[in-house]
Design a protein around this motif. Structure first.
Motif, PDB file in Angstrom:
ATOM      1  N   ARG A  33      -5.715  -3.025 -24.433  1.00 14.35           N
ATOM      2  CA  ARG A  33      -6.610  -3.763 -25.340  1.00 14.35           C
ATOM      3  C   ARG A  33      -6.166  -5.232 -25.387  1.00 14.35           C
ATOM      4  O   ARG A  33      -5.759  -5.750 -26.421  1.00 14.35           O
ATOM      5  CB  ARG A  33      -6.618  -3.140 -26.737  1.00 14.35           C
ATOM      6  CG  ARG A  33      -7.779  -3.644 -27.590  1.00 14.35           C
ATOM      7  CD  ARG A  33      -7.867  -2.973 -28.925  1.00 14.35           C
ATOM      8  NE  ARG A  33      -6.614  -3.084 -29.656  1.00 14.35           N
ATOM      9  CZ  ARG A  33      -6.156  -2.177 -30.503  1.00 14.35           C
ATOM     10  NH1 ARG A  33      -6.827  -1.093 -30.726  1.00 14.35           N
ATOM     11  NH2 ARG A  33      -5.010  -2.353 -31.112  1.00 14.35           N
ATOM     12  N   SER A  34      -6.303  -5.886 -24.238  1.00 10.25           N
ATOM     13  CA  SER A  34      -5.745  -7.220 -24.086  1.00 10.25           C
ATOM     14  C   SER A  34      -6.732  -8.198 -23.447  1.00 10.25           C
ATOM     15  O   SER A  34      -7.233  -7.961 -22.350  1.00 10.25           O
ATOM     16  CB  SER A  34      -4.491  -7.153 -23.211  1.00 10.25           C
ATOM     17  OG  SER A  34      -4.063  -8.446 -22.853  1.00 10.25           O
ATOM     18  N   ILE A  51      -8.102  -9.989 -19.155  1.00 10.18           N
ATOM     19  CA  ILE A  51      -9.406 -10.522 -18.741  1.00 10.18           C
ATOM     20  C   ILE A  51      -9.197 -11.896 -18.120  1.00 10.18           C
ATOM     21  O   ILE A  51      -9.709 -12.191 -17.032  1.00 10.18           O
ATOM     22  CB  ILE A  51     -10.380 -10.617 -19.937  1.00 10.18           C
ATOM     23  CG1 ILE A  51     -10.692  -9.233 -20.487  1.00 10.18           C
ATOM     24  CG2 ILE A  51     -11.672 -11.340 -19.511  1.00 10.18           C
ATOM     25  CD1 ILE A  51     -11.526  -9.241 -21.758  1.00 10.18           C
ATOM     26  N   PHE A  52      -8.427 -12.733 -18.830  1.00 10.30           N
ATOM     27  CA  PHE A  52      -8.144 -14.064 -18.293  1.00 10.30           C
ATOM     28  C   PHE A  52      -7.474 -13.961 -16.934  1.00 10.30           C
ATOM     29  O   PHE A  52      -7.864 -14.644 -15.985  1.00 10.30           O
ATOM     30  CB  PHE A  52      -7.243 -14.854 -19.255  1.00 10.30           C
ATOM     31  CG  PHE A  52      -6.629 -16.065 -18.615  1.00 10.30           C
ATOM     32  CD1 PHE A  52      -7.363 -17.223 -18.452  1.00 10.30           C
ATOM     33  CD2 PHE A  52      -5.314 -16.025 -18.138  1.00 10.30           C
ATOM     34  CE1 PHE A  52      -6.812 -18.337 -17.818  1.00 10.30           C
ATOM     35  CE2 PHE A  52      -4.758 -17.124 -17.506  1.00 10.30           C
ATOM     36  CZ  PHE A  52      -5.507 -18.283 -17.352  1.00 10.30           C
ATOM     37  N   TYR A  61      -6.394  -2.819 -17.098  1.00 10.08           N
ATOM     38  CA  TYR A  61      -5.386  -2.964 -18.141  1.00 10.08           C
ATOM     39  C   TYR A  61      -5.958  -3.627 -19.399  1.00 10.08           C
ATOM     40  O   TYR A  61      -5.336  -3.582 -20.457  1.00 10.08           O
ATOM     41  CB  TYR A  61      -4.176  -3.741 -17.617  1.00 10.08           C
ATOM     42  CG  TYR A  61      -3.397  -2.964 -16.582  1.00 10.08           C
ATOM     43  CD1 TYR A  61      -2.513  -1.962 -16.961  1.00 10.08           C
ATOM     44  CD2 TYR A  61      -3.565  -3.218 -15.220  1.00 10.08           C
ATOM     45  CE1 TYR A  61      -1.809  -1.230 -16.024  1.00 10.08           C
ATOM     46  CE2 TYR A  61      -2.866  -2.484 -14.266  1.00 10.08           C
ATOM     47  CZ  TYR A  61      -2.002  -1.495 -14.672  1.00 10.08           C
ATOM     48  OH  TYR A  61      -1.308  -0.760 -13.730  1.00 10.08           O
ATOM     49  N   VAL A  62      -7.148  -4.213 -19.274  1.00  9.86           N
ATOM     50  CA  VAL A  62      -7.841  -4.729 -20.460  1.00  9.86           C
ATOM     51  C   VAL A  62      -8.031  -3.583 -21.453  1.00  9.86           C
ATOM     52  O   VAL A  62      -7.787  -3.735 -22.651  1.00  9.86           O
ATOM     53  CB  VAL A  62      -9.216  -5.341 -20.072  1.00  9.86           C
ATOM     54  CG1 VAL A  62     -10.017  -5.695 -21.316  1.00  9.86           C
ATOM     55  CG2 VAL A  62      -9.024  -6.570 -19.190  1.00  9.86           C
ATOM     56  N   GLY A  98       3.039  -4.852 -20.493  1.00  7.88           N
ATOM     57  CA  GLY A  98       3.223  -5.009 -19.050  1.00  7.88           C
ATOM     58  C   GLY A  98       3.682  -6.387 -18.609  1.00  7.88           C
ATOM     59  O   GLY A  98       3.646  -6.692 -17.415  1.00  7.88           O
ATOM     60  N   TYR A  99       4.158  -7.211 -19.545  1.00  4.79           N
ATOM     61  CA  TYR A  99       4.497  -8.579 -19.169  1.00  4.79           C
ATOM     62  C   TYR A  99       5.625  -8.702 -18.136  1.00  4.79           C
ATOM     63  O   TYR A  99       5.653  -9.685 -17.372  1.00  4.79           O
ATOM     64  CB  TYR A  99       4.760  -9.454 -20.398  1.00  4.79           C
ATOM     65  CG  TYR A  99       6.131  -9.355 -21.019  1.00  4.79           C
ATOM     66  CD1 TYR A  99       7.220 -10.017 -20.448  1.00  4.79           C
ATOM     67  CD2 TYR A  99       6.347  -8.645 -22.195  1.00  4.79           C
ATOM     68  CE1 TYR A  99       8.479  -9.947 -21.024  1.00  4.79           C
ATOM     69  CE2 TYR A  99       7.594  -8.575 -22.773  1.00  4.79           C
ATOM     70  CZ  TYR A  99       8.654  -9.219 -22.194  1.00  4.79           C
ATOM     71  OH  TYR A  99       9.903  -9.155 -22.758  1.00  4.79           O
ATOM     72  N   PRO A 100       6.566  -7.738 -18.027  1.00  2.00           N
ATOM     73  CA  PRO A 100       7.587  -7.897 -16.977  1.00  2.00           C
ATOM     74  C   PRO A 100       7.001  -7.996 -15.569  1.00  2.00           C
ATOM     75  O   PRO A 100       7.563  -8.658 -14.692  1.00  2.00           O
ATOM     76  CB  PRO A 100       8.438  -6.625 -17.127  1.00  2.00           C
ATOM     77  CG  PRO A 100       8.321  -6.270 -18.567  1.00  2.00           C
ATOM     78  CD  PRO A 100       6.892  -6.598 -18.910  1.00  2.00           C
ATOM     79  N   MET A 101       5.827  -7.377 -15.338  1.00  2.00           N
ATOM     80  CA  MET A 101       5.202  -7.465 -14.017  1.00  2.00           C
ATOM     81  C   MET A 101       4.774  -8.892 -13.699  1.00  2.00           C
ATOM     82  O   MET A 101       4.730  -9.290 -12.534  1.00  2.00           O
ATOM     83  CB  MET A 101       3.992  -6.535 -13.930  1.00  2.00           C
ATOM     84  CG  MET A 101       4.358  -5.083 -13.746  1.00  2.00           C
ATOM     85  SD  MET A 101       5.430  -4.756 -12.312  1.00  2.00           S
ATOM     86  CE  MET A 101       4.407  -5.282 -10.967  1.00  2.00           C
TER      87      MET A 101
END
Length: 199
Positions: free
Chosen positions: A132-133, A137-138, A127-128, A24-27
């Motif tokens: 599984r990220s 959380i951060f 989305y954590v 999901g990094y493009p968001m």
């Protein structure tokens, strides 16, 4: 990537989605653009106008994220994966906050950067599990914390301080997710090759 996912278990679905959607990094690229525009606007545009720019601008983040995903060649939607549908529903929660945000815009317009910051930060928590990220959380904790500290301590400067603080949080999250996505994509590619060799 393999488009038939009916035979995959939850872990495999999650791994495939993480690899294909880049976690999901493009968001977060879209989010950085949004907060940058809000921050610059907060310095030069009257707050009475910025309130409405926030309200309409936040609705453009998803389309911008989809556009970014096309540019960076990430299948952000990955509609063949059932977990992508869950991710879409999680993201769609934001639309139901609209009455609250509109009410705040009319009653307490100075609170808008704080409210938008907290709501956007909080909605990323599921989305954590989906990806599984630890990066999510951060992102959730740091976004809510940064918006809250500034909101409670310097509300009169929220239009300038919150956007620029969240640009930092989103940038760290972006690089974190890109790193995670690179690892999971490599693992998924190896697993796919291993499956094809066995066949």
């Amino acid at each position: 990537m393999n488009q038939d996912v009916s035979h995959l278990n939850f872990e495999k679905l999650r791994t495939e989605l993480s690899a294909e959607a880049g976690k999901g990094y493009p968001m977060f690229i879209a989010g950085i653009i949004f907060w940058l525009l809000m921050g610059v606007g907060g310095l030069f545009v009257p707050h009475q106008i910025m309130v409405w720019i926030y309200l309409f601008g936040i609705g453009l983040v998803l389309p911008l994220g989809i556009l970014v995903s096309k540019v960076v060649h990430v299948n952000f939607l990955a509609t063949h994966n059932p977990l992508s549908t869950i991710g879409g529903l999680v993201g769609g929660i934001q639309i139901f906050f609209a009455p609250l945000i509109i009410l705040i815009a009319y009653q307490q317009p100075d609170w808008i950067p704080f409210v938008v910051g907290v709501l956007t930060g909080a909605h990323f928590l599921p989305y954590v599990a989906i990806y599984r990220s630890k990066g999510y959380i951060f992102q959730t904790v740091a976004t809510v914390l940064a918006a809250s500290v500034i909101g409670f301590g310097w509300m009169d400067q929220a239009y300038s301080l919150i956007p620029f603080s969240l640009i930092i949080v989103y940038s760290i999250t972006l690089f974190w997710l890109m790193k995670e996505a690179k690892v999971v994509k490599k693992e998924w590619t190896i697993a796919e090759k291993d499956i094809s060799i066995r066949m």
